[in-house]
Write a protein that holds these residues in place. Structure first.
Motif, PDB file in Angstrom:
ATOM      1  N   ILE A   1      13.256  -6.003  52.660  1.00 21.93           N
ATOM      2  CA  ILE A   1      14.133  -7.169  52.704  1.00 21.93           C
ATOM      3  C   ILE A   1      13.972  -7.888  54.036  1.00 21.93           C
ATOM      4  O   ILE A   1      13.876  -7.254  55.085  1.00 21.93           O
ATOM      5  N   VAL A   2      13.968  -9.227  53.968  1.00 21.91           N
ATOM      6  CA  VAL A   2      13.935 -10.071  55.168  1.00 21.91           C
ATOM      7  C   VAL A   2      15.042 -11.110  55.046  1.00 21.91           C
ATOM      8  O   VAL A   2      15.226 -11.706  53.974  1.00 21.91           O
TER       9      VAL A   2
ATOM     10  N   GLY B   1       2.831 -10.943  57.019  1.00 21.41           N
ATOM     11  CA  GLY B   1       2.542  -9.578  57.463  1.00 21.41           C
ATOM     12  C   GLY B   1       3.251  -8.536  56.630  1.00 21.41           C
ATOM     13  O   GLY B   1       2.687  -7.471  56.337  1.00 21.41           O
ATOM     14  N   LYS B   2       4.488  -8.818  56.234  1.00 22.82           N
ATOM     15  CA  LYS B   2       5.226  -7.888  55.378  1.00 22.82           C
ATOM     16  C   LYS B   2       4.535  -7.734  54.026  1.00 22.82           C
ATOM     17  O   LYS B   2       4.396  -6.624  53.500  1.00 22.82           O
TER      18      LYS B   2
ATOM     19  N   ALA C   1       1.299  -5.748  54.485  1.00 24.27           N
ATOM     20  CA  ALA C   1       1.549  -4.321  54.712  1.00 24.27           C
ATOM     21  C   ALA C   1       1.948  -3.618  53.417  1.00 24.27           C
ATOM     22  O   ALA C   1       1.484  -2.499  53.135  1.00 24.27           O
ATOM     23  N   LEU C   2       2.788  -4.257  52.614  1.00 23.38           N
ATOM     24  CA  LEU C   2       3.180  -3.655  51.340  1.00 23.38           C
ATOM     25  C   LEU C   2       1.974  -3.519  50.406  1.00 23.38           C
ATOM     26  O   LEU C   2       1.824  -2.509  49.717  1.00 23.38           O
ATOM     27  N   THR C   3       1.124  -4.525  50.417  1.00 20.58           N
ATOM     28  CA  THR C   3      -0.083  -4.467  49.583  1.00 20.58           C
ATOM     29  C   THR C   3      -0.993  -3.339  50.038  1.00 20.58           C
ATOM     30  O   THR C   3      -1.517  -2.564  49.227  1.00 20.58           O
ATOM     31  N   GLY C   4      -1.195  -3.221  51.354  1.00 19.27           N
ATOM     32  CA  GLY C   4      -2.055  -2.164  51.875  1.00 19.27           C
ATOM     33  C   GLY C   4      -1.529  -0.779  51.566  1.00 19.27           C
ATOM     34  O   GLY C   4      -2.303   0.153  51.294  1.00 19.27           O
ATOM     35  N   THR C   5      -0.220  -0.633  51.600  1.00 25.19           N
ATOM     36  CA  THR C   5       0.384   0.683  51.375  1.00 25.19           C
ATOM     37  C   THR C   5       0.452   1.054  49.907  1.00 25.19           C
ATOM     38  O   THR C   5       0.144   2.198  49.531  1.00 25.19           O
ATOM     39  N   TYR C   6       0.836   0.097  49.053  1.00 24.28           N
ATOM     40  CA  TYR C   6       1.151   0.451  47.669  1.00 24.28           C
ATOM     41  C   TYR C   6       0.132  -0.034  46.634  1.00 24.28           C
ATOM     42  O   TYR C   6      -0.080   0.638  45.625  1.00 24.28           O
ATOM     43  N   VAL C   7      -0.529  -1.169  46.867  1.00 27.94           N
ATOM     44  CA  VAL C   7      -1.524  -1.650  45.903  1.00 27.94           C
ATOM     45  C   VAL C   7      -2.891  -1.073  46.204  1.00 27.94           C
ATOM     46  O   VAL C   7      -3.580  -0.567  45.311  1.00 27.94           O
ATOM     47  N   SER C   8      -3.310  -1.100  47.462  1.00 30.41           N
ATOM     48  CA  SER C   8      -4.625  -0.554  47.814  1.00 30.41           C
ATOM     49  C   SER C   8      -4.695   0.934  47.516  1.00 30.41           C
ATOM     50  O   SER C   8      -5.743   1.445  47.091  1.00 30.41           O
ATOM     51  N   ALA C   9      -3.601   1.639  47.705  1.00 28.03           N
ATOM     52  CA  ALA C   9      -3.574   3.069  47.373  1.00 28.03           C
ATOM     53  C   ALA C   9      -3.795   3.273  45.885  1.00 28.03           C
ATOM     54  O   ALA C   9      -4.509   4.188  45.460  1.00 28.03           O
ATOM     55  N   ASP C  10      -3.188   2.412  45.076  1.00 25.06           N
ATOM     56  CA  ASP C  10      -3.399   2.468  43.623  1.00 25.06           C
ATOM     57  C   ASP C  10      -4.870   2.300  43.287  1.00 25.06           C
ATOM     58  O   ASP C  10      -5.449   3.037  42.484  1.00 25.06           O
TER      59      ASP C  10
END
Length: 314
Positions: free
Chosen positions: A242-243, A289-290, A293-302
């Protein structure tokens, strides 16, 4: 005095999409969709707020499209999506579901970023199986789930019935906004942006908001007035960040804090000192950036896990 729908130059000028398409929602509403960036890149879906359009996300699209597939769409009645008689949270959920189905492969997941009414769209769609299937994580910017009018501080009065009554009439006014003039910019900045917002930010937002037809603005103001999506917040079971701006007069930080407390998996709450309601425009680098970061953590891992699994099968 121009009625240009967005600025034509600078960082807030919308880039040309790689492709465009029209998606048909469950009730027949036609939704304009833009796709930017490489087709094989991690996916991001951008859902804009009340009185806005895909142009609102111009800064994020420019930054992310180099290495993401960025999908942005106009809410029904906004931007290039025609108005539709059906206005409500369920139609918003229908539209998001249709966009995800049309632009993502079966099983593909994306980060969804929603600003204001766009965040409410994600809450409204929280129980939809297809939305859950396609959502890896969510970024909620400057939004709330209920009691919006009574908590808004657009008018400089203490909380209570009088302020709520007046706020309802201001937000639901039938009057056209007219051309973008110096006075119009000052009014929009006061109501929706922080005091330190740069002129180019104010100009970008003014062009977008003033392009929204008054009948559409009023129809959706009634939906926001009656909004109650507290149940949808509890159903957002994916990671959510959340922002919010501390000077947000439309969805003050009390909403962000309530969301953070109710979400099953809140991974962060960022309060931006002195910023208003238009956080993706007022803090473009932070919001981008948010998302990244979410893409790198949750989509790229997928995608890595899927590739490894495919190799094991081969």
């Amino acid at each position: 005095m121009s009625r240009l729908m967005h600025v034509a130059a600078g960082p807030y000028a919308p880039p040309v999409p790689a492709r465009e398409l029209t998606v048909t929602a469950a009730d027949g509403a036609r939704i304009h969709v833009q796709v930017h960036g490489p087709e094989d890149a991690p996916a991001v879906v951008l859902s804009h707020g009340w009185c806005c359009s895909t142009a609102f996300w111009a800064a994020q699209i420019r930054a992310l499209a180099a290495d993401h597939r960025v999908i942005a769409y106009d809410q029904r009645g906004h931007g290039r999506s025609p108005a539709n008689p059906a206005c409500g949270t369920e139609p918003l959920a229908d539209d998001l579901e249709a966009v995800l189905e049309a632009t993502l492969a079966p099983g593909e997941r994306a980060v969804i970023a929603g600003h204001s009414m766009g965040g409410m769209t994600v809450m409204a769609a929280a129980t939809r199986p297809k939305v859950r299937e396609h959502t890896a994580a969510v970024l909620l910017c400057s939004t709330g789930s209920s009691r919006l009018v009574e908590s808004a501080t657009v008018l400089p009065f203490g909380a209570g019935r009088v302020r709520t009554w007046l706020t309802r009439r201001v937000l639901g006014s039938r009057a056209p906004l007219g051309p973008v003039t110096p006075l119009a910019r000052r009014i929009l900045k006061y109501g929706t942006m922080g005091a330190g917002s740069a002129p180019e930010m104010v100009e970008a937002c003014a062009r977008i908001v003033h392009a929204c037809p008054s009948r559409v603005r009023r129809a959706w103001s009634e939906v926001l007035d009656l909004l109650d999506l507290d149940h949808g917040v509890r159903e957002l079971r994916m990671p959510v960040e959340i922002v919010v701006g501390t000077a947000d007069r439309l969805t003050p930080p009390v909403h962000a804090r309530a969301l953070a407390a109710a979400l099953p998996d809140c991974v962060g709450l960022t309060e931006l000192p002195g910023l208003g309601h238009m956080t993706p425009v007022e803090a473009p680098d932070l919001v981008t950036g948010k998302i990244r970061a979410l893409t790198g953590t949750y989509v790229s891992a997928d995608r890595t896990e899927s590739a490894v699994h495919a190799e094991e099968i081969a």
